[in-house]
Design a protein around this motif. Structure first.
Motif, PDB file in Angstrom:
ATOM      1  N   TYR A   1      -0.954   5.403  -6.833  1.00  0.00           N
ATOM      2  CA  TYR A   1       0.089   5.578  -8.034  1.00  0.00           C
ATOM      3  C   TYR A   1      -0.894   6.941  -9.024  1.00  0.00           C
ATOM      4  O   TYR A   1      -1.955   7.033  -8.710  1.00  0.00           O
TER       5      TYR A   1
ATOM      6  N   ALA B   1       4.406   2.734  -3.056  1.00  0.00           N
ATOM      7  CA  ALA B   1       3.849   4.193  -3.421  1.00  0.00           C
ATOM      8  C   ALA B   1       3.918   4.962  -2.165  1.00  0.00           C
ATOM      9  O   ALA B   1       4.111   6.231  -2.281  1.00  0.00           O
TER      10      ALA B   1
ATOM     11  N   ARG C   1       5.272   8.774 -10.903  1.00  0.00           N
ATOM     12  CA  ARG C   1       4.987   7.241 -10.489  1.00  0.00           C
ATOM     13  C   ARG C   1       3.852   7.242  -9.367  1.00  0.00           C
ATOM     14  O   ARG C   1       3.015   6.121  -9.645  1.00  0.00           O
ATOM     15  N   TYR C   2       3.921   8.133  -8.489  1.00  0.00           N
ATOM     16  CA  TYR C   2       2.958   8.121  -7.323  1.00  0.00           C
ATOM     17  C   TYR C   2       2.229   9.162  -6.979  1.00  0.00           C
ATOM     18  O   TYR C   2       2.601  10.581  -7.585  1.00  0.00           O
TER      19      TYR C   2
ATOM     20  N   ALA D   1       0.646   9.476 -14.829  1.00  0.00           N
ATOM     21  CA  ALA D   1       1.626   8.523 -15.430  1.00  0.00           C
ATOM     22  C   ALA D   1       2.665   9.019 -16.264  1.00  0.00           C
ATOM     23  O   ALA D   1       2.942   8.140 -17.301  1.00  0.00           O
TER      24      ALA D   1
ATOM     25  N   VAL E   1       6.574   1.464 -14.196  1.00  0.00           N
ATOM     26  CA  VAL E   1       6.992   2.112 -13.250  1.00  0.00           C
ATOM     27  C   VAL E   1       7.815   1.362 -12.373  1.00  0.00           C
ATOM     28  O   VAL E   1       8.461   2.059 -11.188  1.00  0.00           O
TER      29      VAL E   1
ATOM     30  N   TRP F   1      -4.725   0.960  -9.858  1.00  0.00           N
ATOM     31  CA  TRP F   1      -3.640   1.656  -9.200  1.00  0.00           C
ATOM     32  C   TRP F   1      -3.899   2.888  -8.799  1.00  0.00           C
ATOM     33  O   TRP F   1      -3.235   3.662  -8.035  1.00  0.00           O
TER      34      TRP F   1
END
Length: 234
Positions: free
Chosen positions: A220, A35, A231-232, A224, A113, A215
């Motif tokens: 993350y 990340a 992703r991050y 999403a 991911v 996460w």
């Protein structure tokens, strides 16, 4: 990736679900490092109406198991699901209660991911929309927090949880979902990266304010969306 990772190590549920194995802290640290480094990012976006494969993803034919070394021993006999928080009709379902609900079959893709995708997964289970019709979220409920039997949590906006293809899944490709993939019951929310689809779900909590999960507090992205390559965290 991390739909199977505990929040703070092994935590037993109200029925004292036993666990096998132990957490591999080095692997968690590696995912946190990804990340920080932005591993796998392409900087591109895509349109799901036109582009089936999100940016930076590669197709696989298997269903990879992303395991940190700990598995809760949940079975049909000891599984329960508590649905509570900001709902008018909180429930606690056993396996037989779940089986008494209307069944759905959905075909959808998985996007992890860690950059793999798998097309055309056949899921069987109970739709989240049916669950919502049973528990009746209150008007102030805007978010959902999913809790797993291993202590893992992940958060979702209510509208994502209520998607037409989202399920409490009990079957995959015509067979019961295996223990290592989150059986006997896992959440499946296909439009988001798969860490949002909590394995071994034991509680679904409805909230007025967002509360980030495992996460999401470790670098993350909170939303999403694979086609936006979320992703991050930024």
């Amino acid at each position: 990736m991390a739909d199977d990772i505990p929040q703070n190590g092994p935590q037993n549920g109200p029925q004292d679900i036993p666990q096998d194995g132990q957490i591999r802290d080095k692997l968690i640290a590696t995912k946190e490092q990804w990340a920080r480094e932005g591993r796998g990012l392409t900087g591109e976006t895509a349109d799901p109406a036109r582009d089936r494969l999100p940016p930076g993803q590669r197709l696989v034919e298997t269903w990879p198991v992303l395991d940190l070394g700990i598995l809760p021993r949940v079975s049909e006999a000891n599984w329960t699901l508590a649905v509570d928080g900001l709902v008018d009709n909180p429930v606690t379902w056993t396996w037989s209660d779940l089986q008494a609900q209307p069944r759905e079959r959905v075909v959808s893709d998985i996007h992890c991911v860690t950059t793999w995708s798998r097309y055309d997964n056949q899921w069987d289970g109970v739709s989240t929309r049916h669950l919502l019709s049973v528990v009746q979220p209150r008007p102030e409920a805007r978010f959902v927090l999913c809790h797993s039997s291993d202590g893992y949590t992940t958060n979702l906006p209510l509208e994502a949880f209520a998607a037409e293809d989202a399920l409490l899944a009990t079957g995959w490709e015509g067979q019961p979902i295996s223990r290592d993939h989150g059986g006997p019951v896992r959440v499946v929310v296909p439009k988001l990266y798969f860490w949002k689809s909590a394995k071994w779900v034991k509680r679904i909590e409805f909230l007025a304010e967002d509360r980030r999960g495992y996460w999401e507090v470790r670098g993350y992205h909170n939303d999403a969306d694979p086609w936006r390559e979320e992703r991050y965290s930024e």
